[in-house]
Motif scaffolding. Structure first.
Motif, short mmCIF file in Angstrom:
data_model
loop_
_atom_site.label_atom_id
_atom_site.label_comp_id
_atom_site.label_asym_id
_atom_site.label_seq_id
_atom_site.Cartn_x
_atom_site.Cartn_y
_atom_site.Cartn_z
N ASP A 1 0.97 -1.36 0.09
CA ASP A 1 0.15 -0.15 -0.10
C ASP A 1 0.88 1.06 -0.07
N TRP A 2 1.90 1.22 0.77
CA TRP A 2 2.98 2.57 0.69
C TRP A 2 3.48 2.57 -0.73
N LYS A 3 3.90 1.63 -1.31
CA LYS A 3 4.33 1.66 -2.66
C LYS A 3 3.20 2.34 -3.59
N LYS A 4 1.88 1.89 -3.63
CA LYS A 4 0.81 2.29 -4.32
C LYS A 4 0.68 3.64 -4.12
N LEU A 5 0.71 4.38 -2.96
CA LEU A 5 0.56 5.60 -2.67
C LEU A 5 1.69 6.52 -3.04
N LEU B 1 -6.54 5.21 -6.53
CA LEU B 1 -7.09 3.94 -7.44
C LEU B 1 -6.66 3.90 -8.73
N GLU B 2 -6.93 5.42 -9.45
CA GLU B 2 -6.51 5.35 -10.79
C GLU B 2 -5.01 5.35 -11.12
N ASN B 3 -4.22 5.63 -10.14
CA ASN B 3 -2.82 5.49 -10.28
C ASN B 3 -2.43 4.02 -10.04
N CYS B 4 -3.35 3.09 -9.27
CA CYS B 4 -2.86 1.76 -8.97
C CYS B 4 -3.47 0.94 -10.19
N GLY B 5 -4.25 1.61 -10.79
CA GLY B 5 -4.76 0.88 -12.33
C GLY B 5 -3.71 0.90 -13.40
N ARG B 6 -2.85 1.96 -13.23
CA ARG B 6 -2.01 1.98 -14.56
C ARG B 6 -0.79 1.03 -14.42
N ALA B 7 0.12 1.13 -15.36
CA ALA B 7 1.24 0.04 -15.35
C ALA B 7 2.23 0.53 -14.48
N PRO B 8 3.04 0.00 -13.93
CA PRO B 8 3.83 0.28 -12.81
C PRO B 8 4.93 1.35 -13.27
N ASP B 9 5.16 1.61 -14.54
CA ASP B 9 6.31 2.75 -14.85
C ASP B 9 5.16 4.08 -15.36
N GLN B 10 3.86 3.68 -15.27
CA GLN B 10 3.20 4.92 -15.80
C GLN B 10 2.14 5.47 -14.57
N ASP B 11 2.40 5.10 -13.47
CA ASP B 11 1.57 5.36 -12.45
C ASP B 11 2.09 6.67 -11.98
N CYS B 12 1.37 7.88 -11.26
CA CYS B 12 1.56 9.11 -10.80
C CYS B 12 2.03 8.83 -9.28
N PRO B 13 3.02 8.83 -8.79
CA PRO B 13 3.15 8.59 -7.16
C PRO B 13 2.62 9.63 -6.59
N ILE C 1 2.19 10.65 -3.17
CA ILE C 1 2.81 11.14 -2.09
C ILE C 1 3.91 12.30 -2.38
N GLN C 2 4.73 11.91 -3.63
CA GLN C 2 5.66 12.59 -4.00
C GLN C 2 5.18 13.77 -4.99
N ALA C 3 4.21 13.61 -5.71
CA ALA C 3 3.46 14.56 -6.25
C ALA C 3 2.79 15.53 -5.50
N ALA C 4 2.21 15.00 -4.22
CA ALA C 4 1.56 15.92 -3.16
C ALA C 4 2.94 16.88 -2.58
N ILE C 5 4.07 16.23 -2.11
CA ILE C 5 4.97 16.92 -1.56
C ILE C 5 5.44 18.07 -2.54
N LYS C 6 5.79 17.76 -4.06
CA LYS C 6 6.35 18.80 -4.98
C LYS C 6 5.23 19.78 -5.15
N LEU C 7 3.94 19.41 -5.35
CA LEU C 7 2.86 20.51 -5.29
C LEU C 7 2.86 21.36 -4.40
N THR C 8 3.14 20.94 -3.13
CA THR C 8 2.98 21.87 -1.90
C THR C 8 4.36 22.95 -2.07
N SER C 9 5.39 22.36 -2.47
CA SER C 9 6.40 23.27 -2.66
C SER C 9 6.14 24.20 -3.65
N ILE C 10 5.54 23.71 -4.71
CA ILE C 10 5.20 24.89 -5.80
C ILE C 10 4.02 25.83 -5.38
N LEU C 11 3.21 25.53 -4.54
CA LEU C 11 2.20 26.57 -4.16
C LEU C 11 2.83 27.38 -3.26
N CYS C 12 3.91 26.96 -2.30
CA CYS C 12 4.11 27.60 -1.25
C CYS C 12 5.25 28.88 -2.23
#
Length: 799
Positions: A420-424, A465-477, A479-490
């Motif tokens: 689950d951590w990996k999927k997130l 769940l949409e990310n979980c349904g994608r191929a392993p190399d095509q899913d959007c992480p 947690i990492q996207a949220a961390i990066k997005l927070t930096s962008i918004l700040c």
């Protein structure tokens, strides 16, 4: 006219003339008095200047005209230090030449002598429009045609007001306060008034206002105090008794009108912002509560609303941490947001917009502490809290059982936790909390995620769940996207930076919720997922996708069309979807290139390169003609001969065309073509509908063909001969037309030539300007540096 008479006539121009008039009449009198004298005496004056007699030069106007008497006048060359002005004193007016090289005391003495006024030291000059004293610092502002006032000096005016406040009747005191509130704006008067102890007197009257003054007199006192303090001569370290009395005007302890509330709010704001004694700031906190200030936001007076907002901002910046927490809670309340919404509904001026910007900046800066707080491995209390939050993220996404149901054992789910951590999208699957060890964005990213998961649960589950349904190399992480997005918004919102004093742009949508950044994040993280799908991205494209998202957010926050609500913001993001954004980028790129192409150096470069490009196109056209083309054969009436073709080739020396009959599949060599037409025998080229004049068949439909004809020189005038052609395509027709025109030394005018030249020119210019990418090309070339003082230098190459 003898010398004595001439002196008298000049003196008459300078003679003072006393008469009652208004300021407008005085302004006109400065320019019109000479004209009035001219009409009265029928004297034609070429040019009149008001100078002293010693400066006059005798100039004779010798022209004699019918019905007009000419005379001798006196004029001098222009002198900048002499200003022609009007001086007013009560009902008297004097046209005066003010010498800027003379001391002001001497000028005032001169004016007083003309009007027989005693004690010149008691008088001074003022600008009539702004009622500001003229001093040696601002006398350069005097211009020709100004109307100046001779009035009491600043020292005398200050003393008169102080005397009235000390010994005058109540009516005299009120009138003195009214005058004082206007005069304090002038720095010269303010200094004299403060030096004579006037400011202490004002403070005393305000402190005792409950006994002595209320209503308009109190308003005059407060306005005078602010005006005196604004000059920066006295620090804002005020007595507690004075602060308490002013605070009572805001807290509602006194029944006062808006005219008193506004200066009282301004005084308290300045105490917060300017006072160096922290105890005075704490005194204000004890005398007034935030709720009492917020009440003034409901005032119908916009100036009171603005002053109240400015005081709230000052309290937010300078209050103690404990009071800041109370103020933060009050600002996040529904009632406060309702008051701000009402203010936003009305038109806001620049000052109000600046205060709203400051308030928004301070609200967003409340997130700074979490943004700069990383997870510390040694802080077990913090780590446990973070672990619980992370577990809640996992449970909402993957565990749909009731958390209060004890029948489902957590041990049964443990083997799937790492998965689950990996999927997130966690990087550290052993200790997921370590993903938040970097600050910024620190714990703020985790706060945004848990808010999104709890308040927008369905959207959160859908994204994960949409990310979980994608191929392993095509899913959007996630947690990492949220961390990066927070930096962008700040970065976009500049969280942690102090408000800019010159800024006035704010986003109304942030005032519509008590969790502005969290709602902003929730909208933008959904955008990340949508853009990832639209770009068909893989993990290698992570940074690229986030850069596109940043561009989308930045454009949606356009200051010229600021979204007022989060719904409007979402609608703008829909319009800025990735496919549409690509179109916008392409349009902007073309616009930049077009703009750059119109720069003078680029136009000069195009003009320099064009002959070379046109020669290249010319050679290409002739090469095409050398390769030859098969045409249907036509008779002299323009009728197509069935199953008959002719093949035409240009000779390698470009001196003749060779042609001959062929089949529909043949491409004969040059030697196999039996007939020739020398280039010098070609009279001209005819194209399009003009070919109808050569053909004997009037019924031929040339509009359905691509015709052109070679007209040959005839041995006799009535024996003109031509060859008729019908091209199989537009491109073939244009190339043959260009080639024939090139052989005849005529310009190539076809659309194909224009397109080819534009493409080749643009490509060549881009290649030549590759090294100037990002450099602004000046419209004018830089100046050529001067030659060196000597040429005693040489370069020796080491062997």
């Amino acid at each position: 006219m003898n010398k004595k008479d001439r002196s008298r006539s000049v003196q008459n121009l300078h003679e003072s003339k006393s008469f009652p008039c208004t300021n407008n009449e005085v302004s006109k009198a400065v320019g019109n008095q000479v004209e009035e004298n001219k009409r009265a005496s029928s004297v034609k004056i070429e040019k009149t200047r008001f100078y002293s007699e010693s400066e006059m030069k005798d100039v004779t106007v010798a022209s004699q005209k019918t019905g007009v008497r000419t005379t001798r006048i006196y004029k001098v060359e222009h002198q900048d230090h002499i200003k022609k002005v009007a001086i007013m004193h009560f009902q008297h007016t004097l046209l005066y030449e003010l010498d800027q090289n003379r001391p002001l005391t001497g000028i005032v003495q001169d004016i007083c002598d003309k009007w027989n006024l005693p004690n010149p030291d008691d008088f001074a000059l003022q600008f009539s429009e702004k009622e500001a004293y003229i001093t040696e610092r601002n006398r350069a502002d005097i211009s020709n045609g100004n109307v100046l006032m001779l009035t009491d000096s600043s020292a005398r005016s200050a003393q008169i007001i102080i005397d009235k406040l000390n010994k005058g009747s109540r009516e005299d005191k009120i009138e003195a306060l009214r005058v004082l509130s206007h005069k304090c704006v002038d720095q010269t008067f303010a200094k004299e008034f403060i030096d004579k102890g006037g400011l202490k007197m004002v403070v005393t009257h305000v402190s005792n206002s409950s006994k002595n003054f209320s209503g308009d007199p109190l308003m005059y006192l407060l306005k005078s105090f602010i005006a005196l303090m604004d000059h920066g001569m006295i620090p804002w370290d005020l007595e507690n008794e004075f602060i308490k009395e002013v605070a009572s005007c805001v807290s509602g302890d006194k029944k006062v009108n808006d005219g008193i509330v506004r200066p009282a709010l301004e005084i308290l704001e300045n105490v917060f912002m300017q006072c160096t004694d922290q105890s005075k700031v704490e005194a204000v906190d004890s005398f007034i509560t935030t709720d009492k200030v917020i009440e003034h936001l409901t005032s119908s007076n916009n100036e009171v609303q603005q002053s109240a907002l400015a005081l709230i901002n000052a309290m937010f910046m300078k209050s103690s941490p404990e009071n800041k927490k109370k103020l933060s809670a009050a600002i996040q309340s529904k009632g406060f947001r309702a008051n701000i919404t009402k203010i936003l509904e009305a038109p806001t001026g620049h000052d109000m917009a600046h205060e709203l910007y400051r308030l928004q900046k301070l609200i967003l800066n409340m997130y700074e502490d979490k943004m700069r707080t990383p997870v510390v491995h040694s802080n077990q209390t913090q780590v446990e809290l973070v672990k619980k939050t992370i577990e809640e993220l996992r449970r909402i996404a993957f565990d749909f059982s009731d958390p209060s149901d004890q029948s489902s054992s957590s041990a049964a789910r443990k083997p799937d936790v790492n998965k689950d951590w990996k999927k997130l999208g966690f990087m550290n699957l052993t200790d997921p909390y370590r993903d938040f060890e970097h600050a910024p964005p620190g714990l703020l990213a985790l706060e945004n995620m848990i808010y999104f998961a709890q308040m927008h649960k369905e959207t959160y589950i859908k994204v994960v769940l949409e990310n979980c349904g994608r191929a392993p190399d095509q899913d959007c992480p996630f947690i990492q996207a949220a961390i990066k997005l927070t930096s962008i918004l700040c970065d976009l919102l500049k969280i942690g930076e102090l408000p800019n004093e010159d800024e006035s742009s704010y986003y109304p949508m942030f005032f519509t919720t008590d969790k502005p950044l969290e709602e902003f994040f929730s909208t933008c993280i959904n955008l990340v997922n949508r853009t990832w799908k639209e770009m068909r991205a893989s993990k290698e494209d992570f940074e690229k996708v986030l850069s596109v998202v940043k561009e989308q957010i930045t454009r949606a926050l356009d200051r010229n069309q600021m979204p007022r609500t989060f719904e409007m913001f979402k609608q703008k993001l829909v319009v800025l979807a990735y496919p549409e954004l690509r179109k916008i980028w392409e349009a902007e790129r073309q616009k930049r290139e077009e703009s750059k192409a119109q720069a003078k150096p680029i136009l000069e470069l195009r003009a320099m390169l064009k002959p070379e490009i046109m020669d290249l196109i010319r050679r290409q056209r002739l090469t095409y003609l050398e390769g030859g083309t098969r045409f249907h054969k036509y008779d002299e009436k323009g009728n197509k001969v069935k199953n008959r073709y002719q093949y035409w080739r240009l000779a390698a020396n470009h001196k003749a065309f060779s042609y001959g009959d062929c089949s529909d599949m043949e491409s004969p060599a040059l030697e196999e073509l039996q007939h020739k037409v020398a280039i010098q025998e070609i009279k001209g080229l005819v194209t399009g509908a003009d070919c109808a004049k050569l053909l004997k068949n009037a019924k031929i439909k040339l509009d359905q063909m691509l015709p052109f004809a070679l007209v040959l020189e005839a041995s006799r005038p009535d024996e003109e001969k031509f060859f008729f052609f019908n091209a199989s395509s537009d491109q073939e027709a244009m190339i043959w037309e260009d080639g024939i025109n090139a052989l005849l030394n005529e310009p190539m005018r076809s659309k194909q030539t224009r397109d080819d030249s534009d493409v080749l020119l643009n490509m060549e210019i881009k290649l030549r300007l590759l090294e100037t990418e990002g450099i602004t090309i000046p419209n004018e070339p830089p100046p050529i540096p001067p030659l060196p003082d000597n040429f005693n230098f040489a370069y020796t190459m080491a062997v």
